[in-house]
Design an enzyme around this catalytic site. Structure first.
Site, PDB file in Angstrom:
ATOM      1  CB  ALA A 185      -0.898  -0.011   1.230  1.00 27.88           C
TER       2      ALA A 185
ATOM      3  CD  GLN B 100      -2.952  -2.484  -1.833  1.00 26.49           C
ATOM      4  OE1 GLN B 100      -2.241  -2.330  -0.848  1.00 26.49           O
ATOM      5  NE2 GLN B 100      -3.936  -3.355  -1.869  1.00 26.49           N
TER       6      GLN B 100
ATOM      7  CE1 TYR C 177      -5.612   0.990   6.881  1.00 28.81           C
ATOM      8  CE2 TYR C 177      -5.403  -0.593   5.107  1.00 28.81           C
ATOM      9  CZ  TYR C 177      -5.057  -0.163   6.372  1.00 28.81           C
ATOM     10  OH  TYR C 177      -4.173  -0.877   7.133  1.00 28.81           O
TER      11      TYR C 177
ATOM     12  NE  ARG D 143      -5.692  -6.938  -1.472  1.00 27.59           N
ATOM     13  CZ  ARG D 143      -5.012  -7.855  -0.770  1.00 27.59           C
ATOM     14  NH1 ARG D 143      -5.042  -7.847   0.553  1.00 27.59           N
ATOM     15  NH2 ARG D 143      -4.293  -8.766  -1.366  1.00 27.59           N
TER      16      ARG D 143
ATOM     17  CG  LEU E 136      -5.203 -18.255   6.301  1.00 33.80           C
ATOM     18  CD1 LEU E 136      -6.153 -18.714   7.401  1.00 33.80           C
ATOM     19  CD2 LEU E 136      -3.763 -18.342   6.802  1.00 33.80           C
TER      20      LEU E 136
HETATM   21  C1  LIG Z   1       2.879  -7.659   7.017  1.00 39.54           C
HETATM   22  C2  LIG Z   1       1.602  -7.504   6.257  1.00 39.54           C
HETATM   23  C3  LIG Z   1       1.340  -6.314   5.604  1.00 39.54           C
HETATM   24  C4  LIG Z   1       0.183  -6.173   4.832  1.00 39.54           C
HETATM   25  N1  LIG Z   1      -0.017  -5.026   4.122  1.00 39.54           N
HETATM   26  C5  LIG Z   1      -1.027  -4.965   3.219  1.00 39.54           C
HETATM   27  C6  LIG Z   1      -1.095  -3.905   2.291  1.00 39.54           C
HETATM   28  O1  LIG Z   1      -0.224  -3.038   2.222  1.00 39.54           O
HETATM   29  N2  LIG Z   1      -2.154  -3.883   1.449  1.00 39.54           N
HETATM   30  C7  LIG Z   1      -3.124  -4.859   1.455  1.00 39.54           C
HETATM   31  O2  LIG Z   1      -4.069  -4.781   0.682  1.00 39.54           O
HETATM   32  N3  LIG Z   1      -3.039  -5.896   2.300  1.00 39.54           N
HETATM   33  C8  LIG Z   1      -2.007  -5.981   3.153  1.00 39.54           C
HETATM   34  N4  LIG Z   1      -1.877  -7.081   3.952  1.00 39.54           N
HETATM   35  C9  LIG Z   1      -2.828  -8.205   3.788  1.00 39.54           C
HETATM   36  C10 LIG Z   1      -2.237  -9.248   2.814  1.00 39.54           C
HETATM   37  O3  LIG Z   1      -2.030  -8.702   1.542  1.00 39.54           O
HETATM   38  C11 LIG Z   1      -3.154 -10.471   2.703  1.00 39.54           C
HETATM   39  O4  LIG Z   1      -4.370 -10.076   2.123  1.00 39.54           O
HETATM   40  C12 LIG Z   1      -3.431 -11.130   4.046  1.00 39.54           C
HETATM   41  O5  LIG Z   1      -2.233 -11.265   4.787  1.00 39.54           O
HETATM   42  C13 LIG Z   1      -4.089 -12.494   3.885  1.00 39.54           C
HETATM   43  O6  LIG Z   1      -3.308 -13.329   3.047  1.00 39.54           O
HETATM   44  P1  LIG Z   1      -2.282 -14.429   3.660  1.00 39.54           P
HETATM   45  O7  LIG Z   1      -3.107 -15.382   4.494  1.00 39.54           O
HETATM   46  O8  LIG Z   1      -1.688 -15.095   2.440  1.00 39.54           O
HETATM   47  O9  LIG Z   1      -1.282 -13.713   4.475  1.00 39.54           O
HETATM   48  C14 LIG Z   1      -0.758  -7.229   4.762  1.00 39.54           C
HETATM   49  C15 LIG Z   1      -0.500  -8.411   5.464  1.00 39.54           C
HETATM   50  C16 LIG Z   1       0.665  -8.570   6.172  1.00 39.54           C
HETATM   51  C17 LIG Z   1       0.919  -9.876   6.879  1.00 39.54           C
END
Ligand SMILES: Cc1cc2nc3c(=O)[nH]c(=O)nc-3n(C[C@H](O)[C@H](O)[C@H](O)COP(=O)(O)O)c2cc1C
Length: 374
Positions: A59, A102, A183, A231, A302
């Site tokens: 982001a 993003q 947001y 998103r 996940l």
């Molecule tokens: C450290 C971290 C930072 C994240 N920053 C963003 C972000 O900048 N923009 C966003 O849309 N989602 C962000 N997310 C959410 C992830 O993109 C993702 O949607 C979420 O972790 C679920 O997927 P996962 O189970 O594969 O981690 C962040 C997640 C983590 C763990």
């Protein structure tokens, strides 16, 4: 049957080497001016050579008040663009992954410390700012936001467009609008956060109006041959909040405006959310959006079991599979998933000898694909 996860995927003129996407993840590691640092070179450089088809950068705020923390990335000025240039150049030179960005505005969830510093509000005067939102309703525990006037909304829309142009000039392959996770744009979409009484609040059409105006303006500013996505939080997980049905309607209009894919995330608007967590827990939202709105869907949440990722594609629940935490935990996830599914993932030649097929001096096996894009 060959693994769908490792087949190319095309969005406009961009062909991804496979369906694996590194989900945008904020690193809270910019300098105090919102400029990229050596961390970003390491982090994104590493992910660009991971074998994923697409890496979407974290982001990135379109104005100072659009940051979550004081260390979030920004792209509201030219110095920030210059700081990103070597990062993009590295990814181009060595990575097989396409590179997305993003663009975001934190809205009423902004002006907080980095997560590992405790997430407390950073007051104005100590580097913080008064957050802005659709109305003056605070996110519980966060500071009172200022309700945006239509004039201020026009300025923020222009900031999204200006950042989009900078991203295009930097050479990003894809741009994603962040309208999820509570947001700013999500605070217009959700009835739980938007109590406006003008034509940007009230019924669904009104609440969607400004996010869709921004999407349309970005589409116009972004090169026609490059893809743009959005998103969303497909549900607030709260009774009376935004629903998957609303998401389908939003996605349908987004498609008509030239949006190329929707990522189905969820939550973040209210601390009252009750999320049912489990492998692929947001996948049903992607599937509904894909079928009912007729737009490519990116699944996230996940999804790090390779068999689950492959099944989601085979069953038509999603077109692209994004991984967040799974990629931080195991940046070689794509290589290992390729091994598990009997497929090939892009490899940088520098690391080719690590591949199991090379360990006994047998370079003839066709597992390795050349990394860097021509
Ligand atoms: C450290 C971290 C930072 C994240 N920053 C963003 C972000 O900048 N923009 C966003 O849309 N989602 C962000 N997310 C959410 C992830 O993109 C993702 O949607 C979420 O972790 C679920 O997927 P996962 O189970 O594969 O981690 C962040 C997640 C983590 C763990």
């Amino acid at each position: 049957m060959s693994a769908l996860l490792f087949t190319p995927y095309r969005l406009r003129d961009l062909t991804l080497a496979n369906r694996i996407v590194v989900s945008p993840m904020a690193q809270y590691s910019a300098d105090a001016e919102g400029r990229a640092t050596a961390w970003h070179l390491m982090h994104l450089g590493n992910l660009a050579v991971s074998g994923a088809g697409l890496v979407i950068m974290e982001a990135t705020a379109v104005e100072p008040r659009g940051r979550v923390s004081t260390r979030c990335l920004g792209l509201w000025d030219d110095a920030q663009a210059e700081a990103l240039r070597p990062v993009v150049a590295f990814c181009r030179a060595h990575g097989a992954a396409a590179l997305g960005i993003q663009l975001a505005h934190a809205g009423r969830k902004g002006s907080v410390e980095r997560p590992w510093e405790g997430n407390a509000t950073v007051p104005e005067g100590a580097g913080g700012w008064q957050p802005v939102s659709s109305c003056d309703l605070a996110y519980p525990g966060r500071p009172q936001p200022h309700a945006l006037s239509t004039g201020e909304m026009a300025a923020i829309k222009a900031a999204f467009v200006a950042s989009t142009r900078r991203a295009a000039e930097l050479g990003f392959d894809l741009v994603e609008l962040h309208a999820a996770h509570g947001y700013l744009l999500n605070s217009f979409l959700s009835p739980l956060a938007n109590h406006r009484t003008d034509h940007y609040g009230g019924d669904l059409a009104n609440r969607m109006r400004w996010p869709l105006e921004i999407l349309a303006a970005m589409r116009e500013a972004w090169p026609a041959e490059r893809p743009l996505g959005v998103r969303i939080s497909a549900t607030d997980w709260v009774e009376g909040g935004w629903t998957p049905e609303d998401s389908v309607i939003f996605a349908e209009i987004a498609r008509e405006l030239g949006c190329d894919y929707v990522t189905a995330s969820s939550g973040g608007v209210s601390p009252d959310q009750r999320i049912t967590l489990g492998p692929g827990y947001q996948l049903p939202f992607a599937r509904r959006i894909r079928y009912e709105a007729g737009i490519p869907a990116m699944a996230v949440g996940l999804m790090h079991d390779p068999a689950l990722a492959e099944r989601a594609l085979q069953q038509g629940s999603a077109d692209l599979i994004a991984l967040g935490r799974g990629m931080l935990w195991e940046p070689r996830w794509a290589w290992h998933a390729a091994e598990a599914l009997g497929a090939a993932a892009p490899f940088p030649p520098q690391y080719a000898r690590s591949h199991p097929s090379m360990r006994f001096g047998d370079p003839g096996r066709p597992f390795l694909e050349r990394g860097a894009r021509g």
